[in-house]
Design a protein around this motif. Structure first.
Motif, mmCIF file in Angstrom:
data_model
loop_
_atom_site.group_PDB
_atom_site.id
_atom_site.type_symbol
_atom_site.label_atom_id
_atom_site.label_comp_id
_atom_site.label_asym_id
_atom_site.label_seq_id
_atom_site.Cartn_x
_atom_site.Cartn_y
_atom_site.Cartn_z
ATOM 1 N N ASN A 74 46.473 16.239 47.010
ATOM 2 C CA ASN A 74 47.675 16.052 47.829
ATOM 3 C C ASN A 74 47.763 14.710 48.552
ATOM 4 O O ASN A 74 48.845 14.279 48.909
ATOM 5 C CB ASN A 74 47.829 17.209 48.823
ATOM 6 C CG ASN A 74 46.672 17.312 49.797
ATOM 7 O OD1 ASN A 74 46.145 16.310 50.256
ATOM 8 N ND2 ASN A 74 46.280 18.539 50.123
ATOM 9 N N ARG A 130 47.058 11.640 47.508
ATOM 10 C CA ARG A 130 47.550 10.621 46.561
ATOM 11 C C ARG A 130 46.885 9.260 46.763
ATOM 12 O O ARG A 130 47.311 8.269 46.194
ATOM 13 C CB ARG A 130 49.079 10.471 46.602
ATOM 14 C CG ARG A 130 49.840 11.763 46.732
ATOM 15 C CD ARG A 130 49.536 12.757 45.665
ATOM 16 N NE ARG A 130 50.148 12.481 44.372
ATOM 17 C CZ ARG A 130 49.993 13.235 43.299
ATOM 18 N NH1 ARG A 130 49.233 14.321 43.365
ATOM 19 N NH2 ARG A 130 50.561 12.920 42.162
ATOM 20 N N LEU A 162 45.334 7.457 43.581
ATOM 21 C CA LEU A 162 46.169 7.062 42.441
ATOM 22 C C LEU A 162 45.585 5.797 41.790
ATOM 23 O O LEU A 162 45.264 4.832 42.470
ATOM 24 C CB LEU A 162 47.597 6.771 42.899
ATOM 25 C CG LEU A 162 48.529 7.955 43.142
ATOM 26 C CD1 LEU A 162 49.784 7.492 43.866
ATOM 27 C CD2 LEU A 162 48.892 8.643 41.835
ATOM 28 N N SER A 175 52.371 5.311 54.496
ATOM 29 C CA SER A 175 52.944 6.631 54.772
ATOM 30 C C SER A 175 52.071 7.426 55.728
ATOM 31 O O SER A 175 52.569 8.124 56.606
ATOM 32 C CB SER A 175 53.103 7.422 53.465
ATOM 33 O OG SER A 175 54.107 6.857 52.678
ATOM 34 N N GLY A 181 57.477 19.920 55.513
ATOM 35 C CA GLY A 181 57.656 18.479 55.376
ATOM 36 C C GLY A 181 56.802 17.706 56.358
ATOM 37 O O GLY A 181 55.647 18.034 56.608
ATOM 38 N N ASN A 241 54.799 19.462 59.050
ATOM 39 C CA ASN A 241 53.678 20.339 58.695
ATOM 40 C C ASN A 241 52.579 20.243 59.751
ATOM 41 O O ASN A 241 52.256 19.144 60.210
ATOM 42 C CB ASN A 241 53.084 19.905 57.348
ATOM 43 C CG ASN A 241 53.776 20.574 56.181
ATOM 44 O OD1 ASN A 241 54.733 21.315 56.371
ATOM 45 N ND2 ASN A 241 53.303 20.306 54.979
ATOM 46 N N GLY A 263 56.027 19.018 52.059
ATOM 47 C CA GLY A 263 55.042 18.329 52.896
ATOM 48 C C GLY A 263 53.637 18.373 52.352
ATOM 49 O O GLY A 263 52.692 18.010 53.034
ATOM 50 N N GLN A 264 53.493 18.810 51.114
ATOM 51 C CA GLN A 264 52.135 18.879 50.586
ATOM 52 C C GLN A 264 51.545 17.490 50.340
ATOM 53 O O GLN A 264 50.451 17.193 50.784
ATOM 54 C CB GLN A 264 52.106 19.689 49.292
ATOM 55 C CG GLN A 264 50.699 19.810 48.741
ATOM 56 C CD GLN A 264 50.577 20.600 47.453
ATOM 57 O OE1 GLN A 264 49.513 21.035 47.116
ATOM 58 N NE2 GLN A 264 51.654 20.786 46.730
ATOM 59 N N CYS A 265 52.260 16.643 49.629
ATOM 60 C CA CYS A 265 51.664 15.342 49.303
ATOM 61 C C CYS A 265 52.281 14.216 50.129
ATOM 62 O O CYS A 265 53.438 14.258 50.504
ATOM 63 C CB CYS A 265 51.667 15.072 47.811
ATOM 64 S SG CYS A 265 53.269 14.881 47.051
ATOM 65 N N THR A 266 51.461 13.234 50.372
ATOM 66 C CA THR A 266 51.762 12.200 51.358
ATOM 67 C C THR A 266 53.080 11.445 51.130
ATOM 68 O O THR A 266 53.889 11.354 52.051
ATOM 69 C CB THR A 266 50.590 11.199 51.412
ATOM 70 O OG1 THR A 266 49.391 11.928 51.582
ATOM 71 C CG2 THR A 266 50.768 10.209 52.538
ATOM 72 N N PRO A 267 53.308 10.879 49.941
ATOM 73 C CA PRO A 267 54.470 9.982 49.831
ATOM 74 C C PRO A 267 55.791 10.681 50.122
ATOM 75 O O PRO A 267 56.646 10.129 50.818
ATOM 76 C CB PRO A 267 54.426 9.527 48.368
ATOM 77 C CG PRO A 267 53.120 9.943 47.822
ATOM 78 C CD PRO A 267 52.601 11.050 48.665
ATOM 79 N N ARG A 308 56.188 13.690 51.740
ATOM 80 C CA ARG A 308 56.200 14.255 53.090
ATOM 81 C C ARG A 308 56.635 13.212 54.113
ATOM 82 O O ARG A 308 57.535 13.448 54.919
ATOM 83 C CB ARG A 308 54.801 14.758 53.444
ATOM 84 C CG ARG A 308 54.673 15.235 54.882
ATOM 85 C CD ARG A 308 53.272 15.742 55.167
ATOM 86 N NE ARG A 308 52.275 14.683 55.225
ATOM 87 C CZ ARG A 308 51.155 14.656 54.512
ATOM 88 N NH1 ARG A 308 50.883 15.617 53.673
ATOM 89 N NH2 ARG A 308 50.309 13.654 54.646
ATOM 90 N N GLU A 309 56.000 12.051 54.057
ATOM 91 C CA GLU A 309 56.280 11.031 55.065
ATOM 92 C C GLU A 309 57.527 10.227 54.697
ATOM 93 O O GLU A 309 58.326 9.879 55.555
ATOM 94 C CB GLU A 309 55.071 10.109 55.223
ATOM 95 C CG GLU A 309 53.770 10.836 55.576
ATOM 96 C CD GLU A 309 53.832 11.626 56.870
ATOM 97 O OE1 GLU A 309 54.679 11.313 57.722
ATOM 98 O OE2 GLU A 309 53.030 12.577 57.033
ATOM 99 N N GLY A 310 57.663 9.944 53.387
ATOM 100 C CA GLY A 310 58.762 9.088 52.957
ATOM 101 C C GLY A 310 60.123 9.738 53.111
ATOM 102 O O GLY A 310 61.098 9.075 53.488
ATOM 103 N N ARG A 340 54.816 9.112 42.366
ATOM 104 C CA ARG A 340 53.501 9.205 43.029
ATOM 105 C C ARG A 340 53.258 10.577 43.645
ATOM 106 O O ARG A 340 52.323 10.758 44.402
ATOM 107 C CB ARG A 340 53.410 8.140 44.123
ATOM 108 C CG ARG A 340 53.543 6.757 43.524
ATOM 109 C CD ARG A 340 53.399 5.675 44.542
ATOM 110 N NE ARG A 340 53.745 4.394 43.923
ATOM 111 C CZ ARG A 340 53.778 3.248 44.559
ATOM 112 N NH1 ARG A 340 53.481 3.212 45.845
ATOM 113 N NH2 ARG A 340 54.103 2.150 43.934
ATOM 114 N N THR A 341 54.121 11.513 43.357
ATOM 115 C CA THR A 341 54.037 12.810 44.027
ATOM 116 C C THR A 341 53.534 13.881 43.072
ATOM 117 O O THR A 341 53.428 13.658 41.864
ATOM 118 C CB THR A 341 55.416 13.216 44.572
ATOM 119 O OG1 THR A 341 56.355 13.157 43.507
ATOM 120 C CG2 THR A 341 55.852 12.278 45.675
#
Lengths: 570, 464
Positions: free
Chosen positions: A71, A73, A76, A145, A228, A231, B381-385, B387-389, B423-424
């Motif tokens: 989660n 990322r 990557l 982020s 979102g 969370n 909201g699980q993955c960063t980009p 959730r925040e983006g 990226r998600t």
């Protein structure tokens, strides 16, 4: 691969199937399969392949001992795979090398697309680009982020100095922020459980804590509420996060969200000296790191040892250190029959007593919290007088994870060396009877309050000589004719054998308090004086000598124990 | 003349047509199921036998049916990926979590012809040896859930469902599961998690491809409501005949949800690719044109996450000539055939086939702010980009629509969106970044003008 000369005694291990890949342009043979978090062989991931290539891939949610979440990322990585023709054969470049197709967004073929290295398996001929511009840009984006809603309160954050947000920001981040909106505000100082404090604003929602308590401990207590960017980590409504392993979440939290109530605000971590040690709270012998500064101990942290404790330890053991810093520690040589209270005097007196003692007139109660080396020296004394010896059993409730019902750290060592009988404590009544009957005239007690184990204060008063060593006061130390101040394990070196036969050593973190000395040092002097046997003046030599004499330890050396220890037959 | 082709909607809205089983049976209901389960193993030229199930699966493949949920992936292919050798049960889930803004087609089927869906499901389950299927309906459709449960009870009573269906020895049970109300529950792996009783966090792929490790870690098929209905008609017509509907690679019919500033918003079923976007908006058989005195400004062609088209936008589309060569044809946005491939070639997608029409009265910054708020609210909201983006973009857009825009906000927004897409964990990253990328790029002048005007007005006004 080079072929190694094999001896007849060692069979050749089956060859490991490897896959050829390129990492940053260099070719590597990487094992096709690699153990996953549970130790099961699974296809090697890009992250594991990069580790083989000696390249660190930054990550937050990935933890080698937890199920993969994918989660954060952060891991990557841009990659490419060999192009395949319609005949399923690799397409070659004009120069004969295989043509590589880089991963791109399917709808924007000019934009590179990364894969999460933690969860993506490698395939033959794959190329990984962990140092490419595209990979760097992806990391930069993720870090940005993660930081936009982070409070950036490093100066008052306990994690500062061992924080992955700080480290990766320096390594991969941008120095300036372009975020001009208002940050999301979340609960702070959340009392998550009796030992854990949560700051939701610092949390990056990697879910390591959730996975740990669900999949390792089996206490599915933590989860995420709201949605979102709002969370929030929380414990199940109306309950506290309070199993016996909660403090591990503080260790694995990559940021300062979860802090230990015991440690928070006590010490900046960069001041801490780290010493490899062992937990002494039960027979499991979890490997630990002691954090200390200026001769004061601040915390235990678990140290990875897959043969013992993986990367975890229980809260009970972790917090069981306060006694080391107790004010009433006994640090002076003393005793009712000792007029000049110095080590030289005490050792001389005791040596004379023991030299005069008749066979069968001495008994020894040694603690199963003592090191193998100390027990071995006591056994040498015992052999001289044919003394009855025993240790005191300590039993509590165990669990399926780490905590063992045997609360002594070295019951196994005590048995292997021959101090404790098979049923530990079964000789204590014999010792009491011996004192009562007058046959036992001298009692040596190390680290135990025997008045709680059938040898009453009244019995102690019938002894001609009561020689005691301990670190904290008790009814036994109060009755001592000769008292020798010893050391907590953090103040000396030595080895233990855990309940499964793992021989492990620990190092010295603190200097002994006051006049106290490591027990093995003064026991060694007594052994020389009383038995005439000269041993070794170092713990290394002592251990190696013991390994020659005690059958279970044959072939083991102090150096050979290394950081992870050695398993012996018990 | 462009016309509707009502295949799925054939009976829907016809006078006297009711959603009960009796009415459905009067209109030939469950005949396709009877046909499907009566199929006999067929001898193949190579001497092997092809089971009834394999025949249906082949027929669905031959039909060229593409998923009607959003991705437009071949249904026959999806079925062919299912791990049939795992020894675990195979599950089928009907995705009735219709929640893409602008989309209101599945609910017509659920409310007005539920048995058509159930028949399509039973056939699909039979074809895939599914013994247990779920109908995952979004929480906001309580009436639809009630109707479906009624319809299932009726089907059970007539032995179209349950043990030993119509004496064939085939058992199947279907349960309705109501979602808890989140857009992400429509993402197939999020849906599966939700169905398992967990938070609808989409799963990482690899390793959790539904066809292999889906519901309860078993092979699972997730199909959209409309897709499953089409299976019934493929059995009816035969895959080859069905594939003649629509255009090559874009076969069959599709229900289009048309909304926004047109005279006749609504749902229209067309042969895929046989009607253009312009016809859907302007033709009297469809939207009937814009409101009087208005000019077209923008069209979102496939649900709110599809990239927007600007009025007058031209695309170079490749067209196949009779001799097999390709020529590039300049095509106006309005002349794009409404199908999967043309819209993709034009840089957008037909998605859930929801067309949102915007005329010149619309402020695109306001539109994007509205969409941004939706996606920020719905990001799991699980993955960063993402959730925040998603919230970052929404906050920036909110600022812009509240008098504090900056000239650089256009680039700022594009850059944030670029850091999300691709990226998600799931396609939500694209869903929330594509509107921003397309709106800002195509209407950059308006975004910059708004920012510049705010800067000029706020100059000297002190900090906000």
């Amino acid at each position: 691969m080079s072929t190694q000369a094999t001896t007849e005694t060692k069979p050749t291990p089956p060859p490991i199937e490897t896959v050829k890949i390129k990492v940053d342009g260099r070719e590597f043979d990487v094992p096709k399969m690699t153990p996953d978090w549970q130790g099961k062989l699974q296809p090697t991931t890009m992250l594991q392949a990069c580790q083989v290539a000696g390249i660190d891939v930054p990550h937050y949610c990935y933890h080698p001992k937890l199920p993969i979440a994918g989660n954060c990322r952060m891991c990557l990585v841009e990659f490419g795979t060999p192009a395949m023709g319609p005949d399923r054969k690799p397409v070659l470049n004009p120069d004969g090398t295989p043509k590589i197709i880089k991963s791109v967004l399917p709808y924007e073929p000019s934009s590179p697309r990364g894969a999460i290295a933690c969860a993506s398996p490698i395939s033959p001929g794959m190329e990984l680009y962990p140092s490419s511009e595209a990979t760097k840009q992806m990391r930069e984006g993720i870090l940005e982020s993660l930081l936009i809603n982070h409070p950036l309160d490093c100066p008052i954050c306990d994690q500062a100095g061992e924080c992955k947000l700080q480290e990766y920001s320096v390594d991969y981040g941008k120095s300036a922020s372009r975020f001009v909106e208002e940050k999301v505000h979340k609960p702070k100082q959340v009392d998550l459980g009796p030992r854990i404090m949560l700051d939701d604003e610092r949390c990056i929602l990697c879910t390591r804590c959730i996975r740990f308590t669900k999949d390792i401990v089996g206490d599915d207590k933590l989860g995420i509420v709201n949605r979102g960017s709002y969370n929030t980590i929380a414990s199940y409504p109306g309950t506290k996060f309070e199993n016996n392993y909660t403090l591990n979440t503080v260790d694995i939290c990559p940021v300062g969200a979860l802090t230990s109530k015991d440690f928070r605000f006590k010490m900046r971590v960069w001041f801490l000296k780290e010493t490899k040690s062992l937990c002494t709270s039960c027979g499991t012998g979890c490997n630990t790191i002691i954090g200390s500064r200026e001769n004061v101990m601040y915390r235990y942290e678990p140290r990875e040892n897959d043969a013992v404790n993986s990367t975890w330890m229980c809260d009970y053991g972790r917090l069981n250190y306060k006694w080391i810093n107790r004010e009433d520690r006994l640090t002076q040589v003393q005793g009712s029959k000792l007029k000049v209270q110095t080590w030289a005097n005490a050792i001389q007196y005791i040596s004379e007593i023991l030299l005069r003692a008749a066979a069968g007139s001495v008994a020894i109660v040694a603690s199963a919290r003592q090191t193998n080396e100390e027990l071995y020296l006591l056994k040498k004394l015992a052999a001289k007088f044919n003394a009855i010896t025993d240790s005191v059993p300590r039993v509590g409730e165990g669990d399926r994870l780490l905590l063992d019902p045997d609360r002594n750290p070295n019951s196994t060592g005590s048995r292997l060396i021959g101090i404790a009988p098979e049923k530990m404590g079964s000789s204590l009544p014999k010792i009491a009877d011996g004192i009562r009957g007058g046959s036992i005239k001298t009692l040596i007690v190390f680290g135990e309050d025997v008045t709680k184990h059938g040898i009453t204060a009244e019995l102690l008063s019938q002894l001609e000589h009561l020689i005691v060593s301990d670190i904290l006061p008790s009814a036994t130390t109060a009755a001592a004719h000769y008292f020798l101040p010893g050391c907590a394990h953090v103040e000396k070196r030595g080895s233990f054998v855990n309940v499964k036969g793992r021989v492990q050593r620990f190092m010295q973190a603190l200097q002994p308090k006051g006049d106290a000395r490591p027990e093995w040092e003064f026991l060694h002097e007594l052994v020389i004086n009383v038995t005439g046997q000269n041993g070794f003046v170092s713990i290394e030599g002592l251990f190696n000598e013991m390994a020659k004499e005690v059958p279970a330890f044959h072939g083991v050396t102090w150096a050979g124990l290394g950081d992870a220890g050695v398993t012996v037959q018990i | 003349m462009p016309e509707q082709y009502r295949l799925i909607l054939k009976n829907i809205d016809q006078p006297g047509y009711t959603p009960d089983l009796e009415c459905y049976l009067r209109h030939g209901g469950y005949e396709s199921l009877k046909k499907a389960i009566a199929l006999q193993p067929k001898d193949l030229p190579d001497g092997k036998k092809q089971s009834a199930q394999e025949q249906i699966r082949d027929d669905v493949k031959a039909s060229g049916l593409r998923g009607r949920g959003g991705a437009g992936f071949s249904a026959g292919m999806k079925w062919s990926f299912v791990d049939r050798k795992s020894g675990k049960p195979i599950y089928l889930i009907c995705n009735a979590d219709e929640s893409e803004p602008g989309t209101f087609k599945d609910r017509q089927i659920i409310h007005k012809d539920p048995h058509q869906l159930i028949e399509g499901m039973i056939i699909s389950c039979f074809a895939n040896d599914v013994k247990l299927a779920y109908l995952y309906i979004r929480g906001e459709f309580p009436a639809g859930a009630k109707l479906l449960n009624q319809a299932l009870a009726e089907a059970r009573a007539k032995n179209f469902l349950g043990k030993n269906i119509l004496g064939t020895g085939y058992d199947l049970e279907i349960y309705v599961h109501r979602g808890a109300g989140a857009y992400i529950c429509g993402e197939e792996t999020g849906l599966i998690e939700s169905l398992e009783g967990k938070r609808a966090y989409p799963r990482i792929k690899p390793p959790y491809f539904p066809a292999i490790l889906g519901l309860y870690m078993s092979p699972t098929i997730v199909n959209n409501v409309e897709t499953l209905c089409h299976v019934k008609h493929i059995i009816d017509m035969g895959g080859a005949a069905y594939s003649k509907l629509g255009t090559p690679n874009n076969t069959g019919t599709r229900i289009v949800s048309l909304s926004g500033q047109v005279k006749k918003p609504g749902y229209y079923e067309i042969e895929v690719g046989k009607v253009t976007i312009g016809e859907l908006i302007y033709h009297s058989n469809f939207g009937g044109g814009l409101l009087d005195g208005r000019k077209l400004k923008a069209v979102i062609p496939g649900g709110s996450s599809a990239k927007v088209f600007k009025a007058g936008e031209k695309f170079k589309l490749k067209k196949k000539n009779a001799d097999g060569t390709m020529t590039e044809v300049e095509t106006d946005m309005l002349d794009l055939p409404y199908d999967f491939d043309s819209l993709q070639a034009a840089g957008s997608m037909s998605g859930s086939s929801a067309i949102i029409v915007m005329d010149d009265s619309v402020d695109v910054v306001e539109v994007l702010a509205n969409l941004g708020e939706f996606y920020a609210h719905e990001s799991c909201g699980q993955c960063t980009p993402c959730r925040e983006g998603s919230l970052w973009m929404s906050k920036a857009l909110h600022r812009m629509t509240h008098g504090h825009g900056r000239k650089q906000d256009a680039d700022y927004l594009v850059n944030i969106a670029q850091n999300i897409q691709g990226r998600t964990i799931c396609a939500f990253g694209e869903a929330c970044s594509w509107p921003v990328l397309s709106f800002v790029k195509k209407f950059k002048d308006e975004f910059e003008a708004k920012g510049a005007a705010d800067e000029a007005r706020n100059a000297g006004a002190g900090p906000k």
